[in-house]
Enzyme design. Sequence first.
Site, PDB file in Angstrom:
ATOM      1  CE  LYS A  41      16.086  57.323 -25.630  1.00  0.00           C
ATOM      2  NZ  LYS A  41      15.366  56.564 -24.602  1.00  0.00           N
ATOM      3  CB  THR A  42      17.581  52.064 -23.346  1.00  0.00           C
ATOM      4  OG1 THR A  42      16.647  52.824 -24.118  1.00  0.00           O
ATOM      5  CG2 THR A  42      16.824  51.226 -22.328  1.00  0.00           C
ATOM      6  CG  ASP A 250      14.067  57.395 -21.562  1.00  0.00           C
ATOM      7  OD1 ASP A 250      14.973  57.976 -22.192  1.00  0.00           O
ATOM      8  OD2 ASP A 250      13.583  56.302 -21.925  1.00  0.00           O
ATOM      9  CD  GLU A 251      12.652  58.946 -25.740  1.00  0.00           C
ATOM     10  OE1 GLU A 251      13.069  60.005 -26.262  1.00  0.00           O
ATOM     11  OE2 GLU A 251      12.788  57.838 -26.277  1.00  0.00           O
ATOM     12  CD  GLN A 281      15.676  60.501 -31.819  1.00  0.00           C
ATOM     13  OE1 GLN A 281      14.855  59.596 -31.965  1.00  0.00           O
ATOM     14  NE2 GLN A 281      16.863  60.306 -31.277  1.00  0.00           N
ATOM     15  NE  ARG A 644      13.551  56.409 -35.702  1.00  0.00           N
ATOM     16  CZ  ARG A 644      14.213  56.493 -34.564  1.00  0.00           C
ATOM     17  NH1 ARG A 644      14.058  55.587 -33.630  1.00  0.00           N
ATOM     18  NH2 ARG A 644      15.077  57.471 -34.353  1.00  0.00           N
TER      19      ARG A 644
END
Length: 680
Positions: A41-42, A250-251, A281, A644
């Site tokens: 995504k980044t 973002d997020e 998340q 993770r």
Amino acid sequence: MQNEQKPTLQTMLDRFNPQQREAATTIDGPLLVIAGAGSGKTSVLTARIAYLIQNGADPSRILALTFTKKAAEEMRERIIALSGPSARRICMGTFHSVFIRFLRPNAGRIGFPPGFTILDEDDSTSCLSRCIQNIIGKGRPPKQQWSEAQKKYFAELDANYKTKQVKEIISAYKNELITADMYDTPQQALRNKAGGREMLGPIFREYRDQCLRMGMMDFDDILLYTDILLANNPDVKNHLAASFDYILVDEYQDTNTAQYSILKRLTEWNRNICVVGDDSQSIYAFRGAKVKNIIDFPEHYAGCRVIKLERNYRSTQNIVNAANNVISHNETRIDKTCFTDAEKGAPILMLTGNDEREEAKNIVKTILEKKKEDKDLRYSDFAVLFRTNAQSRAIEDALVRNRIPYTVYSGTNFFSRMEVKDLMAYFRLAVNPGDDEAFLRVVNKPARGVGKKALETVCNVARSWNCSIWQAVTHPQFAFCGLQPKAYAGVKSFIEEMVGFIEMTWSKGAYETACAISDKVGFYAEYLSQNDEESQDRANNIRELVDSVKAFEEEVAGKDPDDGQSYAPNLAGFLENISLLSNADTGDDKEDKVSLMTVHCAKGLEFNTVFVSGTEQKLFPMEIDKTQFELEEERRLFYVAITRAKKNLYITKAKSRIRFGTRMDCYPSPFIGEMRSSAK
């Protein structure tokens, strides 16, 4: 040897999968990008901003919001590499850092001075604690005069108003855009009385008034007052909304009611908003995050385009499949199924110990075995995740016994150390003399004969005059307020010293001012003169703080004046920069140590090998009567934990564990079974 070519926007787009490319090149209208764990995504967000600039967007009219300064800075540098130096003009930063820029020129409209400063967690807690005592301690006789009945009554009263709990309550209401005036009503007082806390309303109001008197905001205030500013001042709202052609977030799954409201106000007429996130998340409900913000985004923005990034580039097939199985049991979610083209990978293994000590030994044994098998593995490739910080004790003990280096995330970071906070308090008071917390912290550091009783008198005078402590002690009438001669002389000498610092703050650079304050106060020399190791460490920390001011000044001097994230090159600019750092921004991720952290701290990170420890009923998920919403939040937390891992995932548990002083049998978490089967 030929130099490796820099990546270009086109090469990035060529490498993207179809969904990533579509998200990066969709320009107009509202866009929701659902980005599964490890889906890149980044890179997509970075490419999208670079694509906007390439297609004629003015960088200064792009607003990009993140949750950490580190994420913003990394993204900015990547965009500059793709688009050139003009990208420095993007308005990019954390919600709090950007919104402060909205507030400063309009501070007077919300009752604050333009130079308002930010209370950190410790100082806001200290301030609130005094406010609580101002309200519930009003009219109490001196302690030595209490009867047995009064001792019992006051002890019960204090127990009902513990600062941490009151702070959480006030924070939750602020995040819901409920002000002190809205909260402090007769109806709410009745509800609070039924819960044994009928004075919450007056405490909330007292805390609000104290912050206004000091010219201080806590982190929640930054969001609350930004929304109030936009709601009550259409000209300001229209000006800010017209300043940006594109807004990116973002997020987005971590946004709360206040953040949603502000974004909605800024996009009332220009609907070019792109939000990126993953409902699976969303794990910060306890901080006010609303998962429904991302789930309901298409309803909030009619005609919204939804793009799902479902390909996982991080983890093996076994890990991705387990994550899909777990999260499929949540009913409130955006439907997606992540996949990967990676190898099937090692099986997910279960490690079971008879107790918490054996569980920890199993983890350490596995780390040593994995490093023996693969010489390229470093300790930093391993992470041990747990639901609560208390679980780290047994794991730390096992690591120490085996001489394995480790670091515990969210420990005391540099700016939380006592000596650093002391010198920072001088800096803060020089920038904002109305900062009562800073005044109380250092008026007697070094000792000036201003004891506890004198400070109580000073606080009472300021409160009775409805002003800051600085305004009280600098008023001519203060000489007649009953302070003992020694204490009065100490306060006056402190004022004289601070006046010089205040004048310098606004006429000199940050480093010159910091050096002058540090030298005059003498903390560094005092610690250096003591021969013990702890004092030497404190002296080094003081020196490091002053050096960090120099580094800040050099960084600001090297920036383009049109930079979208610039600070004034004075002490005020330094303080604002520091006040907005989070643990994620201050952590050192280069050390070769095993990482120990709660799952909440692990979000956004990835490791070769992950141990998810304490996977037992009443621990993960936590031991409370869970509502469906709370259970789904715990499941999302478990989903974050297992995603993770890149190569190896271990699920660890104990058959028994000491809880509340008694060893109790433990049973496997229901999430373990869910990893093996998806919901029907």
